[in-house]
Write a protein that holds these residues in place. Structure first.
Motif, PDB file in Angstrom:
ATOM      1  N   ARG B 255       0.816  -1.215   0.000  1.00 41.98           N
ATOM      2  CA  ARG B 255       0.000   0.000   0.000  1.00 41.98           C
ATOM      3  C   ARG B 255       0.850   1.266   0.000  1.00 41.98           C
ATOM      4  O   ARG B 255       0.419   2.320  -0.438  1.00 41.98           O
ATOM      5  CB  ARG B 255      -0.931   0.013   1.224  1.00 41.98           C
ATOM      6  CG  ARG B 255      -2.047  -0.983   1.139  1.00 41.98           C
ATOM      7  CD  ARG B 255      -2.973  -0.602  -0.016  1.00 41.98           C
ATOM      8  NE  ARG B 255      -3.584  -1.804  -0.553  1.00 41.98           N
ATOM      9  CZ  ARG B 255      -4.834  -2.151  -0.322  1.00 41.98           C
ATOM     10  NH1 ARG B 255      -5.594  -1.403   0.406  1.00 41.98           N
ATOM     11  NH2 ARG B 255      -5.315  -3.249  -0.849  1.00 41.98           N
ATOM     12  N   THR B 256       2.073   1.160   0.533  1.00 43.37           N
ATOM     13  CA  THR B 256       2.902   2.361   0.635  1.00 43.37           C
ATOM     14  C   THR B 256       3.571   2.681  -0.709  1.00 43.37           C
ATOM     15  O   THR B 256       4.061   3.782  -0.907  1.00 43.37           O
ATOM     16  CB  THR B 256       4.008   2.180   1.702  1.00 43.37           C
ATOM     17  OG1 THR B 256       4.851   1.092   1.284  1.00 43.37           O
ATOM     18  CG2 THR B 256       3.414   1.864   3.054  1.00 43.37           C
ATOM     19  N   GLY B 260       0.814   0.103  -5.675  1.00 43.65           N
ATOM     20  CA  GLY B 260      -0.175  -0.709  -4.960  1.00 43.65           C
ATOM     21  C   GLY B 260       0.118  -2.179  -5.148  1.00 43.65           C
ATOM     22  O   GLY B 260       0.971  -2.748  -4.488  1.00 43.65           O
ATOM     23  N   ASP B 335      -6.065  -9.365   1.500  1.00 38.69           N
ATOM     24  CA  ASP B 335      -6.493  -7.970   1.514  1.00 38.69           C
ATOM     25  C   ASP B 335      -7.773  -7.814   2.335  1.00 38.69           C
ATOM     26  O   ASP B 335      -7.968  -6.837   3.054  1.00 38.69           O
ATOM     27  CB  ASP B 335      -6.718  -7.511   0.069  1.00 38.69           C
ATOM     28  CG  ASP B 335      -6.947  -6.016  -0.008  1.00 38.69           C
ATOM     29  OD1 ASP B 335      -6.140  -5.290   0.597  1.00 38.69           O
ATOM     30  OD2 ASP B 335      -7.931  -5.596  -0.641  1.00 38.69           O
ATOM     31  N   GLY B 340      -4.257  -3.688   4.282  1.00 39.42           N
ATOM     32  CA  GLY B 340      -3.003  -2.965   4.480  1.00 39.42           C
ATOM     33  C   GLY B 340      -1.790  -3.856   4.647  1.00 39.42           C
ATOM     34  O   GLY B 340      -0.669  -3.359   4.737  1.00 39.42           O
ATOM     35  N   GLN B 342       1.326  -6.255   3.803  1.00 36.54           N
ATOM     36  CA  GLN B 342       2.235  -6.363   2.666  1.00 36.54           C
ATOM     37  C   GLN B 342       2.345  -7.824   2.276  1.00 36.54           C
ATOM     38  O   GLN B 342       2.436  -8.697   3.147  1.00 36.54           O
ATOM     39  CB  GLN B 342       3.621  -5.872   3.054  1.00 36.54           C
ATOM     40  CG  GLN B 342       3.772  -4.362   3.096  1.00 36.54           C
ATOM     41  CD  GLN B 342       5.172  -4.011   3.557  1.00 36.54           C
ATOM     42  OE1 GLN B 342       5.499  -4.205   4.709  1.00 36.54           O
ATOM     43  NE2 GLN B 342       5.983  -3.513   2.644  1.00 36.54           N
TER      44      GLN B 342
END
Lengths: 497, 437
Positions: B255-256, B260, B335, B340, B342
């Motif tokens: 997310r970072t 994506g 998800d 969020g 990884q």
């Protein structure tokens, strides 16, 4: 060493055993008549022979398990055999044993292209897998020279290699999971469709265990996509050093060829005499066969680089082949090398030592000297990329004493391999042939530790007894350990296996 | 000095023994993260040689002390919790390169050597050990083997099991045993290298390892393809079935990152090959309407350097495996269950990891229960796809409430039988491995 072990007379009621086996299997899956047993007396190492008491031909995991359970309950030793092409006597029967032959287990059980895996029974011939998946553009990478005849079960047992394992790895790098009948008759699944499943890597320990830990009845293998472009280069050299130097240059340049093979003058002439490929220059001291594969541009560029290296090291001429037929023509002689020796001489003895690649030229000189000392000529074909030598010694088994002399020469070659930091077997396995050289490579402690694994799984020592590990009975005085510490007691302890 | 430390320092000198109180606080935390009980070990033994390592093991065997090995300690928090450890044996001082056979592409090293130190020496000869483990700046060679930890490079080079060609280890009774050798092809004897790889210190302590090496490739380029999950699924499947030969091919959820969810493929080799392959992948990307970012040279290096830092020590970390065709579903499920989180999955082996931030969950029992339920769901999906989920790293309280390994097979008795032979008195990291071994 005694080539044909004396058949010991036991009081076992074999008729009763056969009756029980015929209840577990059908009557035509159990063989007891002398002439039927003859073909099973030896594997590819024909100088050792021993007749099994009974031969069984199970078709399913359940049938294998039933036979093994019977052996376990009645304390009957059993030996597993696939296609019988092994070169180390791994499938050599022991006296008064049940031989379990997997050649009737020939089904390809599942092909999963999406995940690039196949599941097969152990009797499936190596080459059938590639045939089965080639339509979709896949292949099975490990390719022993005997791939048209050898079975996957045998490949798993011996951790077989082949000319393409330099880049793609040997059998163990392609086996993801196994269904195994343990020596007590229990069936377990180890590994799976995914690598690194939780727990000990039992698949890793089973592959190459030469039938001493159980019988594999299903194998999950990785299949690979056929490379887009393949090129084979044949280069001829006037010295072994020059060929060896070229091998080092190629590897140092960061190129990992799919195959990188060397043949010496003796073997390439033998091949030309017998198969007449008409592509190997008879006056070359050594030839290299270099196969590169991958994306088209990459192959073309690597080929150019390799050609330059060959010429730099004094190659006289290069033949390039990209077309399938042409490639096969260049490989034909190499793949037929063992067979050619068989035609030139009544018998040949092949060794399977490994050395660090960089020691190649000096080791070859020493092999030649050893051959001269023992009075035999040695032909050399080998996987130069990974230092796996196959010295072939020609002899005549009908002349008394020759086999023993040839074995002594082979032994000296193996000791030479170990002395330069190598191994006594690269891909054929230890089996019955090389067990007495294990102490040259491993200490008593090392072997005892390996035996822990055997003891954990093969508690009664019934699965392929006497293979791999030296015992006083099989090796006598020749089982000399380097460190000597507590050797005799430890060997005694291993006698049961 | 306590009795254990006194006996050990008689054998290998007081310099080789660290009393628990003298152990660095950071290391104390690492050790305690691997032990179920609150009581710390009596001391840390730091043998200088493999013979000393054997001596320590022999003394421990005589007295029935329970042992846990450690390398640099970076992954001690992975795996199950050990019970009642009396001493920790650190291999930190066994950190020599025994032999780098440059022309033969093999290296023999001691287990405490840091991966970074090894790679530096190898790089001088344009060679490398083809692994990319977690905590790569700290990790030791022995620790990486004990945890079978490598990452994206599996695509081309396989796992640690495929690179470890020889091993020496100290047995429970202090004797040193070898298997394999120093040549890349070798079938003599049982392959104990594979048995020890990933065995988390439960069968013995590594004292010397030999690996096969690979040449450093001259040209390296990565492509980052991003789009919706469906396109990623289709493109990944297409690459898998194509003749493309990436050295890494990962499906990544982060997310970072700007992308994506993405498919990252790295190509290495000679320039012409890399150029040809990346062009073909770009075409595949275009067919599926994916955005495509090309990373060359320093940008390529930087991306992978940063990826190597993605795994942190303060998260919940799972190693997963499943049939690659199950990857898209796993991503959707992860998800949903852990928004969020990884995720990085290696496209052709089907192995990978899921990392979940947990700081806030721990203060709340409801959230903790949700976490456990979520793990069970994801594990179930992996298992349905012939795979597994192992919780490598989690707070001890969480680990205590679940089976961290998730072994579902029918061969536990075989593993037990092997463990009993290698560790008859159950002294080596008891409780840490699968099935409480």
């Amino acid at each position: 060493m005694v080539a044909v072990a004396a058949v010991s007379k036991t009081s076992r009621d074999w008729r009763g055993v056969v009756r029980s086996l015929e209840k577990l299997l059908s009557a035509n899956q159990v063989m007891r008549r002398k002439e039927e047993l003859l073909v099973y007396e030896c594997d590819g190492l024909t100088s050792y022979r021993e007749r099994p008491a009974v031969v069984t031909l199970p078709k399913t995991t359940e049938e294998v398990a039933a036979v093994v359970k019977l052996c376990h309950e009645q304390n009957i030793p059993f030996v597993t055999r696939g296609a019988g092409t092994g070169l180390s006597g791994g499938a050599l029967p022991v006296a008064e044993c049940v031989l379990i032959v997997t050649t009737c287990m020939q089904q390809i059980l599942d092909i999963d292209y999406d995940n690039q895996r196949v599941v097969v029974q152990p009797g499936v011939i190596n080459n059938w897998i590639t045939q089965a998946v080639s339509g979709a553009g896949f292949y099975y990478a490990p390719d022993p020279s005997s791939q048209l005849a050898c079975s996957i079960g045998g490949n798993v047992a011996e951790n077989s290699g082949g000319v393409h394992c330099l880049k793609y790895g040997v059998t163990t790098n392609h086996v993801l999971g196994l269904k195994v009948v343990l020596p007590d008759g229990e069936t377990v699944d180890i590994g799976g469709a995914v690598p690194e499943m939780p727990g000990y890597d039992l698949t890793g320990i089973f592959v190459g265990s030469e039938g001493t830990l159980g019988i594999v009845t299903e194998v999950t293998l990785r299949i690979l996509k056929v490379p887009e472009a393949v090129q084979v280069i044949l280069a001829d050299f006037t010295s072994v050093e020059a060929a060896g130097e070229t091998v080092s240059d190629i590897i140092s340049a960061g190129i990992i060829p799919a195959g990188l093979e060397m043949m010496d003058n003796f073997s390439l002439n033998a091949v030309e005499d017998v198969v007449a490929t008409n592509c190997y220059p008879r006056d070359a001291v050594a030839i290299l066969l270099i196969e590169i594969d991958g994306a088209a541009a990459e192959v073309a560029a690597s080929a150019k680089q390799i050609a330059a290296m060959c010429y730099k090291n004094g190659a006289r001429q290069l033949t390039h082949a990209t077309d399938v037929q042409e490639r096969l023509r260049l490989w034909k002689g190499r793949k037929a090398a063992f067979a050619a020796m068989g035609k030139l001489s009544p018998d040949y003895y092949v060794q399977d030592g490994v050395i660090p690649r960089t020691r190649l030229p000096e080791v070859l000189q020493q092999i030649e000297a050893l051959g001269a000392k023992h009075g035999y000529r040695v032909a050399n074909v080998f996987h130069a990329g990974d230092g796996n030598l196959h010295p072939l010694i020609l002899y005549n088994n009908n002349i008394p004493g020759q086999l023993e002399e040839v074995e002594a020469l082979g032994g000296d070659i193996l000791k030479l391999c170990v002395s330069v930091g190598g191994s006594i077997s690269g891909e054929h396995g230890i089996g019955a042939d090389k067990r007495c050289y294990m102490p040259n490579m491993f200490s008593a402690t090392d072997l005892e530790t390996m035996q822990w694994v055997r003891g954990a799984l093969n508690k009664k020592g019934l699965a392929n007894p006497t293979k791999i590990f030296p015992t006083p009975k099989t090796c006598g005085e020749s089982a000399q350990f380097g460190n000597g510490k507590g050797v005799s007691e430890r060997l005694e302890g291993l006698e049961n296996f | 000095m306590n009795k254990i430390a006194a006996l050990l320092s008689d054998a290998i000198g007081s310099d080789g023994i660290q009393l628990w109180d003298a152990v660095e606080p950071r290391q104390q935390l690492q050790v305690m993260s691997a032990i179920a009980t609150e009581a710390p070990p009596a001391c840390v033994a730091l043998p200088n040689t493999s013979d000393q390592l054997g001596q320590v093991m022999a003394i421990a065997a005589q007295h029935g002390w329970r042992i846990m090995p450690m390398g640099q300690g970076s992954k001690l928090g992975w795996g199950g919790l050990a019970h009642g450890i009396d001493i920790v044996i650190s291999t930190a001082r066994l950190n020599r390169i025994v032999e780098h056979a440059v022309g033969d592409y093999t290296v023999t090293v001691e287990p405490g050597l840091k991966i970074t130190a090894l790679q530096q020496v190898l790089a001088e000869q344009q060679q490398s050990l083809a692994i990319d483990p977690a905590f790569d700046q700290l990790a030791s060679v022995g620790g990486v083997v004990a945890t079978a930890d490598t990452g994206s490079l599996r695509q081309r080079y396989g796992g640690l099991r495929d690179m470890l060609i020889g091993v020496q280890f100290a047995r429970y009774d202090g004797e040193l045993a070898r298997a394999g050798g120093r040549v890349v092809k070798n079938v003599a004897g049982y392959d104990l290298m594979k048995l020890l790889t990933g065995s988390y210190g439960s069968l013995g302590i590594l004292s010397e390892l030999t690996f096969r090496l690979y040449p450093v490739q001259r040209c390296s380029r990565s492509l980052l393809l991003s789009a919706g999950l469906q396109a990623i699924e289709a493109a990944t499947a297409e690459v898998r079935l194509s003749g493309l030969t990436p050295v890494a091919m990962d499906v990544v959820v982060d997310r970072t990152a700007a992308e994506g969810t993405s498919l990252v493929a790295r190509f290495q080799g000679i320039e012409a090959g890399v150029e040809e392959q990346t062009e073909r992948l770009k075409k595949i990307a275009t067919t599926h309407g994916m955005a495509c970012k090309q990373l060359d040279g320093e940008a390529d290096e930087a991306y992978w350097r940063q990826s190597a830092q993605a795994i942190r020590a303060d998260t919940l970390l799972c190693k997963v495996g499943l049939r690659p065709s199950g990857i898209p579903w796993l991503i959707e499920l992860a998800d949903m269950v852990f928004p969020g989180a990884q995720v990085r999955l290696y496209g052709s082996s089907g192995l990978g990891w899921i990392q979940v931030e947990i700081a806030e969950r721990l203060t709340d029992e409801r959230l903790e229960n949700e976490l456990l339920a979520g793990l069970a769901k994801v594990r179930s999906h992996c298992q349905k796809n012939a795979g597994f989920l192992t919780v490598l790293q989690a707070p001890k309280a969480v680990k205590a409430k679940l089976d961290v390994w998730g072994y579902e097979g029918n061969a536990l008795d075989v593993m037990k039988a092997i463990k009993e032979k290698f560790d008859p008195n159950n002294q080596l990291s008891p409780g840490r491995f699968v099935g409480g071994l």
